[in-house]
Design a protein around this motif. Structure first.
Motif, PDB file in Angstrom:
ATOM      1  N   UNK A   1       0.835  -1.201   0.000  1.00 47.90           N
ATOM      2  CA  UNK A   1       0.000   0.000   0.000  1.00 47.90           C
ATOM      3  C   UNK A   1       0.863   1.242   0.000  1.00 47.90           C
ATOM      4  N   UNK A   2       0.266   2.324  -0.447  1.00 52.56           N
ATOM      5  CA  UNK A   2       0.929   3.618  -0.405  1.00 52.56           C
ATOM      6  C   UNK A   2       0.059   4.541   0.437  1.00 52.56           C
ATOM      7  N   UNK A   3       0.601   4.991   1.567  1.00 53.20           N
ATOM      8  CA  UNK A   3      -0.104   5.928   2.439  1.00 53.20           C
ATOM      9  C   UNK A   3       0.245   7.340   2.025  1.00 53.20           C
TER      10      UNK A   3
ATOM     11  N   UNK B   1      -9.895   6.709   1.538  1.00 49.18           N
ATOM     12  CA  UNK B   1      -9.484   7.670   2.555  1.00 49.18           C
ATOM     13  C   UNK B   1      -9.745   7.009   3.901  1.00 49.18           C
ATOM     14  N   UNK B   2      -8.699   6.926   4.726  1.00 47.87           N
ATOM     15  CA  UNK B   2      -8.848   6.310   6.040  1.00 47.87           C
ATOM     16  C   UNK B   2      -8.356   7.271   7.112  1.00 47.87           C
TER      17      UNK B   2
ATOM     18  N   UNK C   1      -6.157  10.310   5.642  1.00 39.93           N
ATOM     19  CA  UNK C   1      -5.145  10.238   4.589  1.00 39.93           C
ATOM     20  C   UNK C   1      -5.636   9.303   3.490  1.00 39.93           C
ATOM     21  N   UNK C   2      -5.060   9.462   2.322  1.00 42.10           N
ATOM     22  CA  UNK C   2      -5.413   8.598   1.199  1.00 42.10           C
ATOM     23  C   UNK C   2      -4.482   7.392   1.180  1.00 42.10           C
ATOM     24  N   UNK C   3      -5.077   6.244   0.916  1.00 44.94           N
ATOM     25  CA  UNK C   3      -4.332   4.987   0.822  1.00 44.94           C
ATOM     26  C   UNK C   3      -4.669   4.359  -0.497  1.00 44.94           C
TER      27      UNK C   3
END
Length: 158
Positions: free
Chosen positions: A91-93, A142-143, A150-152
């Protein structure tokens, strides 16, 4: 790769279980009250009681570890196509460098190294996993993390 992660995680859980069982045995020996081992005052009685509570708590934790080991064995290492138990995620945070997450029974945010990759082991009930549950490869969500949103992006799922 996933099979090696599962084997390493199993090894760590088994080490923790052995340490807990040893500590539980030591705590249980502190509760021994017989013959010449009778507490003579309130402080000594309290210490025996405390050791009993400690032994009980360690036993509960050991039982949870055994359950996690059983669930790990039942889970299998087959591929996943969504964020569920047994998934290995990249994943990319918030557009940061990719992170690797393994959703495994007993996951507690421990990081393990396999082939130079740092993999964070989380349980499926962790806050991040709950927010990503059932997401698929390529999804952007978005979490909430650390009190902010933040977008994941799910880069891959194995």
């Amino acid at each position: 790769m996933k099979a090696r992660i599962v084997v390493e995680w199993q090894r760590l859980l088994e080490e923790r279980l052995l340490a807990l069982e040893s500590s539980q045995s030591a705590a249980r020996s502190g509760t021994r009250v017989d013959g010449e081992h009778r507490p003579s005052n309130r402080g000594e009685r309290a210490a025996v009681t405390s050791q009993g509570y400690l032994a009980h708590g360690l036993g509960e934790r050991a039982m949870a570890l055994r359950e996690n080991l059983d669930n790990l064995e039942e889970m299998g290492t087959g591929p996943r196509n969504e964020v569920v138990v047994g998934a290995l995620l990249t994943v990319s945070f918030a557009e940061a460098d990719p992170s690797h997450i393994a959703l495994l029974p007993g996951g507690d945010a421990t990081e393990i190294q396999i082939d130079g990759r740092r993999i964070q082991v989380l349980s499926a009930s962790s806050p991040i996993a709950r927010q990503l549950r059932y997401a698929e490869e390529g999804d952007a969500l978005e979490i909430e993390r650390g009190g902010r949103f933040i977008e994941v992006e799910i880069l891959s799922i194995e």
